[in-house]
Enzyme design. Structure first.
Site, mmCIF file in Angstrom:
data_model
loop_
_atom_site.group_PDB
_atom_site.id
_atom_site.type_symbol
_atom_site.label_atom_id
_atom_site.label_comp_id
_atom_site.label_asym_id
_atom_site.label_seq_id
_atom_site.Cartn_x
_atom_site.Cartn_y
_atom_site.Cartn_z
ATOM 1 N N ARG A 136 0.857 -1.185 0.000
ATOM 2 C CA ARG A 136 0.000 0.000 0.000
ATOM 3 C C ARG A 136 0.890 1.231 0.000
ATOM 4 O O ARG A 136 1.574 1.515 0.979
ATOM 5 C CB ARG A 136 -0.908 -0.023 1.231
ATOM 6 C CG ARG A 136 -1.902 1.136 1.335
ATOM 7 C CD ARG A 136 -2.824 0.874 2.520
ATOM 8 N NE ARG A 136 -3.798 1.935 2.703
ATOM 9 C CZ ARG A 136 -3.637 2.970 3.539
ATOM 10 N NH1 ARG A 136 -2.539 3.056 4.266
ATOM 11 N NH2 ARG A 136 -4.556 3.898 3.660
ATOM 12 N N SER A 163 -12.774 -3.793 -0.440
ATOM 13 C CA SER A 163 -13.165 -3.224 0.845
ATOM 14 C C SER A 163 -14.666 -2.946 0.856
ATOM 15 O O SER A 163 -15.186 -2.319 -0.072
ATOM 16 C CB SER A 163 -12.416 -1.914 1.099
ATOM 17 O OG SER A 163 -11.027 -2.146 1.214
ATOM 18 N N LYS A 218 -5.817 5.211 8.681
ATOM 19 C CA LYS A 218 -6.724 5.759 7.679
ATOM 20 C C LYS A 218 -7.708 6.670 8.390
ATOM 21 O O LYS A 218 -8.724 6.223 8.927
ATOM 22 C CB LYS A 218 -7.444 4.622 6.936
ATOM 23 C CG LYS A 218 -8.076 5.068 5.617
ATOM 24 C CD LYS A 218 -8.553 3.875 4.812
ATOM 25 C CE LYS A 218 -9.118 4.327 3.465
ATOM 26 N NZ LYS A 218 -9.616 3.197 2.668
#
Length: 212
Positions: free
Chosen positions: A42, A111, A140
């Site tokens: 990521r 997701s 996040k």
């Protein structure tokens, strides 16, 4: 890459926020040595050329450990590097489009936060779902938490495996017992720890208890 739900037991998501002089490669290798069963690269800030180089090296590392390696969001890069798959969010390329690009044998994770999103992703060819944030998370900032009931509702509604993500640490992971998840996806619980290998070993032992 042969993929099944057991690969999702301890799903490591990279983050270069805690490198502290180490390389991302070194950190991922430490997690693999500790028993990580899945790796997602990521990267939100890295330039494309650097991203491609980093992804290629970590792909090769994961292959040497026979652990699935997927790239977050970037379907084109996943195709170019022959990664094992890709993970996409609700605002990214849809699973059906990703499946067309990558072909029938690649791993596509999506997701989701609701049963409706979960069923849609399953119908579009997702191999697994990432559900969260199950706890408040610093990784996040815009991630809204979902309830235990919502998580359980999703695991009961779909036939594909589900991974819980978001704010999962040693002190709260046992709260996920009985929710029907097949594993957990973690970032800081591994990569922000002073001994990544040991942290991975400890967390994996706990995950094995909650997925029994």
């Amino acid at each position: 890459m042969n993929f099944d739900k057991t690969n999702l037991l301890l799903y490591a998501v990279t983050d270069r926020s805690w490198l502290n002089g180490a390389t991302l490669y070194d950190q991922v290798e430490a997690a693999l040595k500790g028993g990580a069963t899945f790796v997602q690269l990521r990267e939100k800030e890295l330039a494309e050329s650097s991203y491609r180089e980093e992804a290629g090296r970590i792909r090769d590392l994961c292959r040497s450990w026979r652990v699935p390696f997927v790239i977050n969001d970037n379907v084109e890069l996943a195709a170019e590097l022959d990664a094992d798959g890709v993970h996409v969010g609700q605002s990214d390329l849809e699973a059906e489009a990703a499946r067309r690009i990558l072909g029938p044998d690649k791993i596509i994770g999506v997701s989701v936060k609701t049963v409706e999103q979960a069923l849609k992703a399953q119908a579009a060819g997702a191999a697994y779902l990432g559900v969260g944030a199950v706890f408040p998370t610093q990784s996040k900032q815009d991630a809204d938490s979902i309830t235990r009931d919502a998580l359980t509702g999703i695991t009961r509604a779909v036939e594909i495996p589900v991974v819980a993500i978001g704010g999962i640490q040693e002190h709260n992971i046992m709260e996920l017992t009985g929710c029907g998840v097949h594993g957990v996806a973690v970032i800081s619980a591994l990569f922000a720890q002073p001994d990544i290998r040991l942290a991975t070993q400890r967390l994996k032992a706990l995950v094995e208890q909650i997925v029994k």
